[in-house]
Write a protein that holds these residues in place. Structure first.
Motif, PDB file in Angstrom:
ATOM      1  N   GLY A 106       0.840  -1.194   0.000  1.00  0.00           N
ATOM      2  CA  GLY A 106       0.000   0.000   0.000  1.00  0.00           C
ATOM      3  C   GLY A 106       0.874   1.242   0.000  1.00  0.00           C
ATOM      4  O   GLY A 106       0.585   2.231   0.671  1.00  0.00           O
ATOM      5  N   GLY A 186      -8.435  -4.610  -6.540  1.00  0.00           N
ATOM      6  CA  GLY A 186      -7.379  -3.629  -6.729  1.00  0.00           C
ATOM      7  C   GLY A 186      -6.985  -3.527  -8.191  1.00  0.00           C
ATOM      8  O   GLY A 186      -7.439  -4.330  -9.024  1.00  0.00           O
ATOM      9  N   TYR A 189      -0.502  -1.001 -12.006  1.00  0.00           N
ATOM     10  CA  TYR A 189       0.163   0.293 -12.232  1.00  0.00           C
ATOM     11  C   TYR A 189       0.293   0.627 -13.714  1.00  0.00           C
ATOM     12  O   TYR A 189       0.877   1.655 -14.062  1.00  0.00           O
ATOM     13  CB  TYR A 189       1.572   0.259 -11.613  1.00  0.00           C
ATOM     14  N   TYR A 232     -12.386 -11.105  -1.805  1.00  0.00           N
ATOM     15  CA  TYR A 232     -11.374 -10.254  -2.441  1.00  0.00           C
ATOM     16  C   TYR A 232     -10.868 -10.963  -3.681  1.00  0.00           C
ATOM     17  O   TYR A 232     -10.720 -12.191  -3.681  1.00  0.00           O
ATOM     18  CB  TYR A 232     -10.201 -10.011  -1.481  1.00  0.00           C
TER      19      TYR A 232
HETATM   20  C1  LIP Z   1      -0.155  -2.879  -4.012  1.00  0.00           C
HETATM   21  C2  LIP Z   1      -1.085  -4.050  -3.810  1.00  0.00           C
HETATM   22  C3  LIP Z   1      -2.513  -3.663  -4.224  1.00  0.00           C
HETATM   23  C4  LIP Z   1      -2.541  -3.288  -5.669  1.00  0.00           C
HETATM   24  C5  LIP Z   1      -1.603  -2.135  -5.900  1.00  0.00           C
HETATM   25  C6  LIP Z   1      -0.180  -2.473  -5.447  1.00  0.00           C
HETATM   26  P1  LIP Z   1       2.332  -2.227  -3.340  1.00  0.00           P
HETATM   27  O1  LIP Z   1       1.135  -3.273  -3.659  1.00  0.00           O
HETATM   28  O2  LIP Z   1      -1.085  -4.417  -2.468  1.00  0.00           O
HETATM   29  O3  LIP Z   1      -3.416  -4.714  -4.013  1.00  0.00           O
HETATM   30  O4  LIP Z   1      -3.843  -2.955  -6.052  1.00  0.00           O
HETATM   31  O5  LIP Z   1      -1.607  -1.821  -7.273  1.00  0.00           O
HETATM   32  O6  LIP Z   1       0.328  -3.517  -6.239  1.00  0.00           O
HETATM   33  O7  LIP Z   1       2.885  -1.780  -4.689  1.00  0.00           O
HETATM   34  O8  LIP Z   1       1.811  -1.085  -2.561  1.00  0.00           O
HETATM   35  O9  LIP Z   1       3.341  -3.043  -2.577  1.00  0.00           O
END
Ligand code: LIP
Length: 289
Positions: A106, A186, A189, A232
């Motif tokens: 996160g 989620g 990127y 989830y």
């Molecule tokens: C995050 C994940 C999340 C996902 C984000 C990101 P990070 O990990 O925990 O579920 O939606 O895009 O990958 O990059 O904060 O370790």
């Protein structure tokens, strides 16, 4: 000898219940220490230290410092174990155990000052560099701004330690109907991936109670374990986002899986109350019906 990948990974005899408890408690202590560090030592003007898969896939100096703390602790206390970390990659070991760590899961929430982030620390058997070839056997997720630490060990259940020190056993919800389910998910990127994920949410939205986008897969999985989410799912997450949350959700009674015929992993990660697993999977993979 090649492992029969269809057979679930079996726990090695040398991994006793006492050893699993020790590994869970060590993961918990390390996750809590790193979580404390990223709060107490957060620079006043925290910025982006580097980017990875895209301009919005950011790393902060505290991701790096948290992982350094975790690696130093693991090297000191478990020198024969391997490590797989989000920022530092893989290092070899001889023990048959791998620590899979996400120094801040996160990170975008952490950068923006949102409280929904955590340090995730898991211990796994198998080959953590190959999809479906590994299994988390103990783990902890420490969310400092929520004042919560989730932990579990294989066959020993899962629990939550609250800020006032209470230790509560975890159990998933008893949701039986997808249309009444609160579902977390989620997005990746990269724009193309987000477009695909956006389309999947659009077709699911009319079929569930509501959707939540927390921003941390590790915490989303812990929320399934505690019944704060009924389910989830997410495609594209990495072993370090998934590992600790997977053993915590499993030990709390969640149904766990991936794309039809596959294991929980990068292609798809799904964790739900058992009563809605089949319906959610059908919605996500209509072509597999
Ligand atoms: C995050 C994940 C999340 C996902 C984000 C990101 P990070 O990990 O925990 O579920 O939606 O895009 O990958 O990059 O904060 O370790």
């Amino acid at each position: 000898m090649e492992r029969d990948t269809d057979a679930p990974l079996a726990l090695p005899e040398w991994l006793s219940a006492e050893e699993l408890t020790r590994l869970r408690d060590l993961a918990t202590a390390m996750a809590d220490d790193a979580a404390r560090l990223v709060v107490t030592e957060r620079p006043r003007s925290l910025g982006v230290e580097a980017t990875k898969s895209s301009e919005v896939d950011v790393v902060t100096v505290m991701d790096q410092r948290s992982e350094q703390l975790l690696r130093e602790r693991i090297d000191a206390e478990r020198p024969d174990d391997a490590i797989l970390g989000e920022e530092g990659g893989a290092s070899e070991g001889t023990s048959g155990l791998t620590w899979v760590v996400d120094p801040i899961d996160g990170t975008v929430n952490y950068l923006y000052g949102h409280p929904f982030f955590a340090v995730s620390v898991a211990v796994c058997i198998g080959d953590t560099t190959r999809e479906g070839a590994w299994l988390p056997v103990a783990g902890a997720v420490s969310a400092p701004l929520l004042g919560e630490t989730y932990a579990a060990a294989h066959g020993q259940g899962a629990h939550l330690v609250t800020a006032d020190g209470r230790r509560e056993p975890l159990a998933v919800s008893d949701c039986e109907r997808l249309e009444l389910a609160l579902v977390g998910t989620g997005f990746g990127y990269e724009a193309a991936k987000r477009e695909e994920q956006g389309a999947a949410v659009a077709q699911l939205l009319p079929k569930v109670r509501d959707i939540r986008r927390g921003g941390s897969a590790a915490l989303d999985l812990c929320f399934v374990a505690s019944g704060r989410l009924d389910g989830y799912y997410e495609s594209g997450i990495n072993a370090w986002d998934q590992a600790a949350g997977q053993v915590i959700a499993t030990e709390a009674g969640a149904a766990i899986g991936g794309a039809p015929g596959g294991e929980m992993g990068k292609a798809m990660a799904i964790a739900t109350a058992p009563g809605i697993f089949a319906d959610l999977t059908d919605c996500l993979f209509p072509e597999a019906r």
